[in-house]
Design a protein around this motif. Structure first.
Motif, PDB file in Angstrom:
ATOM      1  N   LEU A 239      -7.276  13.405 -11.286  1.00 22.25           N
ATOM      2  CA  LEU A 239      -7.448  12.384 -12.279  1.00 22.25           C
ATOM      3  C   LEU A 239      -6.837  10.949 -11.871  1.00 22.25           C
ATOM      4  N   VAL A 240      -5.696  11.118 -11.274  1.00 21.80           N
ATOM      5  CA  VAL A 240      -5.054   9.848 -10.555  1.00 21.80           C
ATOM      6  C   VAL A 240      -5.982   9.349  -9.690  1.00 21.80           C
ATOM      7  N   ALA A 241      -6.123  10.217  -8.524  1.00 25.90           N
ATOM      8  CA  ALA A 241      -6.978   9.928  -7.635  1.00 25.90           C
ATOM      9  C   ALA A 241      -8.369   8.965  -7.924  1.00 25.90           C
ATOM     10  N   MET A 242      -9.252   9.475  -8.888  1.00 29.01           N
ATOM     11  CA  MET A 242     -10.396   8.983  -9.258  1.00 29.01           C
ATOM     12  C   MET A 242     -10.064   7.882 -10.021  1.00 29.01           C
ATOM     13  N   GLY A 243      -9.039   7.668 -10.679  1.00 31.15           N
ATOM     14  CA  GLY A 243      -8.783   6.089 -11.438  1.00 31.15           C
ATOM     15  C   GLY A 243      -8.430   5.328 -10.464  1.00 31.15           C
ATOM     16  N   ALA A 244      -7.685   5.707  -9.450  1.00 27.06           N
ATOM     17  CA  ALA A 244      -7.393   4.706  -8.377  1.00 27.06           C
ATOM     18  C   ALA A 244      -8.596   4.340  -7.431  1.00 27.06           C
ATOM     19  N   PHE A 245      -9.642   5.116  -7.251  1.00 23.09           N
ATOM     20  CA  PHE A 245     -10.880   5.027  -6.352  1.00 23.09           C
ATOM     21  C   PHE A 245     -11.532   4.050  -7.162  1.00 23.09           C
ATOM     22  N   TYR A 246     -11.561   4.048  -8.402  1.00 21.54           N
ATOM     23  CA  TYR A 246     -12.534   2.939  -9.269  1.00 21.54           C
ATOM     24  C   TYR A 246     -11.785   1.676  -9.070  1.00 21.54           C
ATOM     25  N   MET A 247     -10.421   1.366  -8.953  1.00 24.95           N
ATOM     26  CA  MET A 247      -9.950   0.150  -8.563  1.00 24.95           C
ATOM     27  C   MET A 247     -10.242  -0.363  -7.340  1.00 24.95           C
ATOM     28  N   LEU A 248      -9.981   0.543  -6.232  1.00 25.15           N
ATOM     29  CA  LEU A 248     -10.321   0.297  -5.092  1.00 25.15           C
ATOM     30  C   LEU A 248     -10.437   1.424  -4.249  1.00 25.15           C
ATOM     31  N   ILE A 249     -11.491   1.521  -3.491  1.00 23.99           N
ATOM     32  CA  ILE A 249     -11.833   2.849  -2.708  1.00 23.99           C
ATOM     33  C   ILE A 249     -10.764   3.238  -1.903  1.00 23.99           C
ATOM     34  N   GLN A 250     -10.002   2.382  -1.049  1.00 23.99           N
ATOM     35  CA  GLN A 250      -8.993   2.751  -0.374  1.00 23.99           C
ATOM     36  C   GLN A 250      -7.746   3.371  -0.991  1.00 23.99           C
TER      37      GLN A 250
END
Length: 388
Positions: free
Chosen positions: A344-355
């Motif tokens: 969940l955290v990784a996907m939220g971060a991904f949508y902010m910036l893919i890296q």
């Protein structure tokens, strides 16, 4: 050695069974329901693992392990025959419920039958079973799915039943009734303790490290495909080969380095090496430019993760102020909590910036070094106080 072999087989079955269904589930349910099923599986395992561990302290590891394997077999069979969504949910929730029994009690079993000098080697065997399960499972599941989408679930159920048969025949309990009673009296003499007493003092830092191991791993697994699809146009087959290669390396590290070379007292040094390798792998993945470099960088992360997991588990079982079953159950719960929140955290971060998921994962591994240092500082202070 025979008892450890049965434990190895049981854990291998649990994680092969978990991996087998990975290629199939997206074909059967929507992404929304898939995410809920995976989270629900980990959530119920998180809640129940300490309870299974505490019960096994009272009545023995063997009966709880047998119950767990039987329930696990039923859960896969239900999904194989399921034609309605609600029954699929029931199957996954039952899977999480009973896998928690098998995993937490198996870890406690290993702690019971190994002395402190060989504890880390035993945990390396546990880690090797988990690693091999994740290597074997998805490949087997992909092959079996060609015969029908229900076949992988029936295969997992059959594996569990075979393991149940072998465990019922050959697995003896790790402690006699007298030994369990003696341990219980010792804990009672020390005063009644909540299972959450394990989070006091230095132990809290070990449990947070246990969380970090699964949090970073599950976040990576969830975000890596999307990132590499954007960066190098990777295909699902290539991603499967990447995880298989890194999984083999991780299993070799746990089965070779951990079991052969890490002795009591070496765990902090190898945890440090593992966290540094994991962080390096995260940061390098940002710069992957081909399938070869992406696989190499993922393998760096996997080698580090494979060092940290069994060493942290071993330290928990050595240092715990509560029963081994409770301690192992709490460790399993932290692992489940990481698997709940990581994607969940990784996907939220991904949508902010893919890296960002990889920057975040690497930074959290480095924070783990600070937690390890804090644990060592408090543990040494407590040891010197006890000695004086």
């Amino acid at each position: 050695m025979k008892r450890l072999g049965i434990i190895f087989l049981m854990l291998l079955n649990v994680f092969v069974g978990f991996g087998i269904i990975i290629p199939v589930l997206p074909e059967l349910v929507s992404p929304y329901h898939l995410s809920l099923m995976l989270s629900g599986y980990s959530l119920i395992s998180f809640i129940m693992s300490p309870m299974w561990g505490a019960w096994s302290d009272k009545i023995g590891r063997r009966p709880i392990i047998l119950i767990g394997i039987a329930g696990y077999a039923i859960s896969f069979f239900l999904f194989g025959i399921a034609e309605e969504l609600w029954l699929m949910y029931v199957s996954r929730l039952l899977g999480g419920l009973f896998s928690g029994a098998v995993i937490s009690c198996s870890v406690a079993y290993v702690a019971d039958v190994t002395d402190e000098d060989n504890r880390t080697k035993g945990m390396g065997l546990v880690g090797m079973a988990i690693g091999l399960g994740f290597v074997i499972g998805p490949g087997v599941g992909a092959g079996l799915s060609l015969l029908g989408y229900s076949i992988p679930f029936f295969a997992s159920s059959a594996l569990a039943l075979i393991t149940l048969f072998l465990a019922a025949l050959y697995l003896q309990d790790s402690l006699s009734a007298e030994e369990r009673l003696a341990r219980q009296k010792k804990r009672e003499a020390a005063g009644r303790q909540s299972r959450w007493a394990a989070f006091r003092g230095a132990m809290i830092y070990l449990y947070v490290l246990s969380f970090i191991v699964s949090f970073t791993m599950s976040g990576l697994e969830f975000a890596l495909y999307y990132y590499q699809a954007e960066r190098i146009g990777i295909t699902p087959f290539e991603m499967g080969m990447m995880f298989m290669t890194s999984g083999v390396v991780g299993a070799l590290v746990q089965g070779g380095v951990v079991r052969r070379y890490i002795k009591k007292g070496d765990e902090p040094r190898f945890i440090t090496i593992g966290l540094l390798l994991s962080a390096t792998g995260f940061f390098l993945l940002i710069f992957s430019s081909s399938l070869l470099t992406a696989t190499l960088f993922l393998t760096v992360f996997s080698a580090g993760n494979a060092l940290v997991r069994p060493c942290v588990t071993s330290l928990i079982t050595q240092k715990t102020p509560v029963g081994q079953g409770v301690a192992s159950g709490l460790s399993s719960s932290m692992d489940s909590l990481g698997r709940i929140t990581g994607p969940l955290v990784a996907m939220g971060a991904f949508y902010m910036l893919i890296q960002l998921p990889f920057v975040l994962g690497g930074a959290i591994c480095l924070i783990g070094l600070l937690l390890l240092g804090k644990f060592l500082s408090i543990d040494r202070r407590q040891a010197s106080t006890t000695a004086s």
